[in-house]
Design a protein around this motif. Structure first.
Motif, mmCIF file in Angstrom:
data_model
loop_
_atom_site.group_PDB
_atom_site.id
_atom_site.type_symbol
_atom_site.label_atom_id
_atom_site.label_comp_id
_atom_site.label_asym_id
_atom_site.label_seq_id
_atom_site.Cartn_x
_atom_site.Cartn_y
_atom_site.Cartn_z
ATOM 1 N N GLY A 23 0.837 -1.190 0.000
ATOM 2 C CA GLY A 23 0.000 0.000 0.000
ATOM 3 C C GLY A 23 0.874 1.242 0.000
ATOM 4 O O GLY A 23 2.028 1.191 0.426
ATOM 5 N N ARG A 24 0.305 2.345 -0.511
ATOM 6 C CA ARG A 24 1.076 3.593 -0.546
ATOM 7 C C ARG A 24 0.659 4.464 0.640
ATOM 8 O O ARG A 24 -0.529 4.663 0.896
ATOM 9 C CB ARG A 24 0.805 4.332 -1.860
ATOM 10 C CG ARG A 24 1.825 5.423 -2.157
ATOM 11 C CD ARG A 24 1.641 5.950 -3.567
ATOM 12 N NE ARG A 24 0.305 6.522 -3.749
ATOM 13 C CZ ARG A 24 -0.009 7.796 -3.500
ATOM 14 N NH1 ARG A 24 0.919 8.640 -3.108
ATOM 15 N NH2 ARG A 24 -1.239 8.234 -3.681
ATOM 16 N N ILE A 67 5.034 -4.142 7.629
ATOM 17 C CA ILE A 67 6.144 -5.006 8.034
ATOM 18 C C ILE A 67 7.456 -4.639 7.340
ATOM 19 O O ILE A 67 8.517 -5.006 7.807
ATOM 20 C CB ILE A 67 5.847 -6.516 7.822
ATOM 21 C CG1 ILE A 67 5.400 -6.807 6.391
ATOM 22 C CG2 ILE A 67 4.811 -6.999 8.828
ATOM 23 C CD1 ILE A 67 5.300 -8.302 6.082
ATOM 24 N N THR A 68 7.380 -3.925 6.240
ATOM 25 C CA THR A 68 8.616 -3.485 5.596
ATOM 26 C C THR A 68 8.299 -2.441 4.532
ATOM 27 O O THR A 68 7.156 -2.272 4.121
ATOM 28 C CB THR A 68 9.386 -4.672 4.971
ATOM 29 O OG1 THR A 68 10.708 -4.258 4.638
ATOM 30 C CG2 THR A 68 8.717 -5.180 3.703
ATOM 31 N N LYS A 69 9.339 -1.753 4.129
ATOM 32 C CA LYS A 69 9.198 -0.787 3.050
ATOM 33 C C LYS A 69 9.470 -1.515 1.732
ATOM 34 O O LYS A 69 10.314 -2.404 1.687
ATOM 35 C CB LYS A 69 10.255 0.298 3.289
ATOM 36 C CG LYS A 69 10.204 1.456 2.359
ATOM 37 C CD LYS A 69 11.186 2.506 2.864
ATOM 38 C CE LYS A 69 11.540 3.457 1.755
ATOM 39 N NZ LYS A 69 12.343 4.575 2.235
ATOM 40 N N VAL A 70 8.746 -1.145 0.699
ATOM 41 C CA VAL A 70 8.982 -1.764 -0.604
ATOM 42 C C VAL A 70 9.847 -0.819 -1.427
ATOM 43 O O VAL A 70 9.498 0.339 -1.632
ATOM 44 C CB VAL A 70 7.660 -2.041 -1.351
ATOM 45 C CG1 VAL A 70 7.925 -2.730 -2.674
ATOM 46 C CG2 VAL A 70 6.730 -2.887 -0.495
ATOM 47 N N ASP A 110 5.785 6.624 0.231
ATOM 48 C CA ASP A 110 6.474 5.324 0.212
ATOM 49 C C ASP A 110 5.472 4.182 0.082
ATOM 50 O O ASP A 110 4.314 4.307 0.477
ATOM 51 C CB ASP A 110 7.246 5.106 1.531
ATOM 52 C CG ASP A 110 8.515 5.943 1.612
ATOM 53 O OD1 ASP A 110 8.940 6.457 0.558
ATOM 54 O OD2 ASP A 110 9.071 6.080 2.715
ATOM 55 N N TYR A 111 5.958 3.055 -0.428
ATOM 56 C CA TYR A 111 5.160 1.838 -0.425
ATOM 57 C C TYR A 111 5.586 0.968 0.749
ATOM 58 O O TYR A 111 6.774 0.824 1.013
ATOM 59 C CB TYR A 111 5.348 1.064 -1.732
ATOM 60 C CG TYR A 111 4.546 1.669 -2.856
ATOM 61 C CD1 TYR A 111 3.286 1.174 -3.161
ATOM 62 C CD2 TYR A 111 5.032 2.754 -3.573
ATOM 63 C CE1 TYR A 111 2.529 1.753 -4.157
ATOM 64 C CE2 TYR A 111 4.283 3.343 -4.571
ATOM 65 C CZ TYR A 111 3.028 2.830 -4.866
ATOM 66 O OH TYR A 111 2.267 3.396 -5.842
ATOM 67 N N ILE A 138 -4.614 1.109 -0.679
ATOM 68 C CA ILE A 138 -4.396 -0.207 -1.278
ATOM 69 C C ILE A 138 -5.403 -0.351 -2.400
ATOM 70 O O ILE A 138 -6.594 -0.474 -2.136
ATOM 71 C CB ILE A 138 -4.613 -1.330 -0.243
ATOM 72 C CG1 ILE A 138 -3.752 -1.101 1.006
ATOM 73 C CG2 ILE A 138 -4.320 -2.691 -0.858
ATOM 74 C CD1 ILE A 138 -4.116 -1.988 2.174
ATOM 75 N N GLY A 139 -4.933 -0.290 -3.628
ATOM 76 C CA GLY A 139 -5.843 -0.421 -4.763
ATOM 77 C C GLY A 139 -7.038 0.517 -4.672
ATOM 78 O O GLY A 139 -8.168 0.112 -4.895
#
Ligand code: SF4
Lengths: 88, 364
Positions: free
Chosen positions: A14-15, A59-62, A49-50, A28-29
């Motif tokens: 998600g952004r 849980i983490t950055k994409v 950020d995503y 998210i979408g």
């Protein structure tokens, strides 16, 4: 869509559109959801950020650059063999 | 050219690219057959949904391992939580768990009998509910692998409302992989679970790769991710390598999410635990440390340890979870056992291999 069914090991990207303290609003979408940033507090998450979200927690950055890197490699392979850039 | 995250994902689904990788796999697999195992319900979903098995050359096989946390939760634990819900506490849990048959009952049966079972999206819902009804005991049935355990760890570490406790049946994936390797399952390499790896990091598989001389490849969940993971394993096998390779660098680092791991280590200790249909796996479970006994439902309600457990009669889930058979190999698949009348947990859970195979069976 995948994120509408609940899978235990599923996480969806998600952004981040808003951050207030430890809580972020993520998109998210096209749907806005709340997510806790408590587990990624040290990753310096910023609006835009995503993040991967699992059961309401990021849980983490994409890393988009990493994603681009893999794709770039494969685009090159294809261009070399097919003589033309694929259409994305 | 700049692209948004969703735009990039679209590229990871590009059929031409995926087909190109399939050709590379075919070339690398000539005279080099490969049996690959993944251990993640979302990988099984991704592979089946995109019909990737149909794109693999002969000799390259991808089987599902024990990647569905709900499927490996002992029936005795389900019974115990269902009993709690009938009078002693409200039980909060994930939607997937409710219909799974225990040995004698299920949470759905408890609900039908007037028990208090509430489906939540995550730990924070359970905290909110307990906060709203301070006069009622709540137990969160906390299920999942390394991806889900940090949330329970974080909240227990910060302190739960006095009327909320956690029943932890959290399990760890690398010890299960090691158990399968020690048992000598036929496998040439693993696709390591992407979301588990965001937490534990790609380095967590190094010991396994070295000790058992098998390629361990962390992969994401788009068709291109999975195909690149398969290609890497086939290529490594051909070259006689057995390394950890991280093909999901956009979300997974070598060391993982250290804050999440710290939270887990603070609150949980490692214990041997029972995997339904598989048996007791050393060092594969997480139970709350003694300091957190006040938040531990097992202590608060005097619940014993899960006994050795089996699948319902006639159900082949045990063999499905070990990659010995595909769901089609179970005599009940699609006949007596279907999503609307499931017999085993692999058909109930949305990430169970049987449920996924049934839903997408027209693709074969
Ligand atoms: S098809 Fe049903 S009975 Fe057979 S293994 Fe799967 S869940 Fe068990």
């Amino acid at each position: 869509m995948l994120f509408k069914v609940f899978l235990l090991c599923l996480a969806v990207p998600g952004r981040v559109v808003e951050i207030e303290g430890e809580v972020a609003q993520v998109e998210i979408g096209g749907i806005r959801k709340e997510a806790s940033l408590a587990l990624v507090a040290k990753m310096g998450i910023k609006v835009g950020d995503y993040v991967l979200i699992h059961t309401g927690y990021a849980i983490t950055k994409v890393d988009e650059k990493e994603a681009e890197a893999i794709l770039a490699t494969w685009r090159m392979v294809m261009e070399a063999e097919d003589g033309g850039a694929p259409q994305f | 050219m700049s692209r948004g995250g969703q735009g990039i994902l679209a590229s990871f689904r590009d059929r031409a690219l995926v087909g190109k990788v399939a050709k590379e796999i075919a070339a690398a697999a000539k005279g080099n057959p490969c049996r690959i195992m993944h251990v993640c319900g979302t990988h099984e979903w991704a592979i089946t949904h995109a019909g990737l098995r149909g794109m693999l050359p002969e000799g390259v096989e991808v089987v599902a391992g024990p990647g569905c946390p709900v499927c490996v939760t002992p029936g005795g634990e389900i019974d115990a939580l269902a009993e709690l819900a009938c009078g002693r506490a409200a039980v909060t849990t994930f939607g997937d768990v409710v219909r799974v048959p225990g040995r004698r009952t299920s949470l759905a049966r408890a609900m039908a009998d007037g028990g208090d079972v509430r489906v939540v999206y995550g730990m924070s819902d359970a905290i909110r509910m307990a906060g709203r009804e301070p006069g009622k005991e709540f137990v969160h049935f906390s299920i999942g692998f390394e991806t889900t355990a940090p949330m329970a760890a974080l909240e227990v570490g910060r302190g739960l409302p006095a009327n909320l406790s956690v029943f932890s049946t959290h399990k760890l994936i690398p010890p299960a992989m090691e158990f399968l390797l020690r048992a000598g399952i036929e496998v040439d390499g693993f696709i390591c679970p992407g979301h588990v790896s965001t937490i534990i990091g790609a380095d967590a598989y190094r010991g396994l790769a070295e000790r058992y001389r098998k390629p361990m490849v962390v992969a994401g969940f788009e068709p291109l991710d999975v195909m690149l993971g398969i290609l890497e394993i086939v290529r490594q096998k051909r070259a006689g390598e057995a390394a950890v390779s991280n093909m999901y660098g956009r979300a997974v680092s070598g060391r993982g999410n250290e804050a999440a791991v710290e939270a887990m280590e603070k609150v949980f200790e490692i214990a041997d635990t029972e995997w339904r249909g598989i048996g007791r796996i050393p060092g594969s479970g997480l139970r709350l440390r003694g300091e957190y006994a006040a938040s531990d439902a097992a202590v608060r309600f005097g619940m014993g340890e899960a006994a050795a457990d089996s699948m319902p009669a006639g159900c082949g889930c045990g063999d499905v979870l070990l990659g010995r058979i595909r769901p089609e190999g179970c005599a009940l698949f699609g006949k007596a056992c279907r999503p609307e009348s499931p017999i085993g947990p692999c058909m109930v859970s949305l990430e169970g291999t049987c449920s996924i195979a049934y839903k997408y069976r027209e693709k074969f």
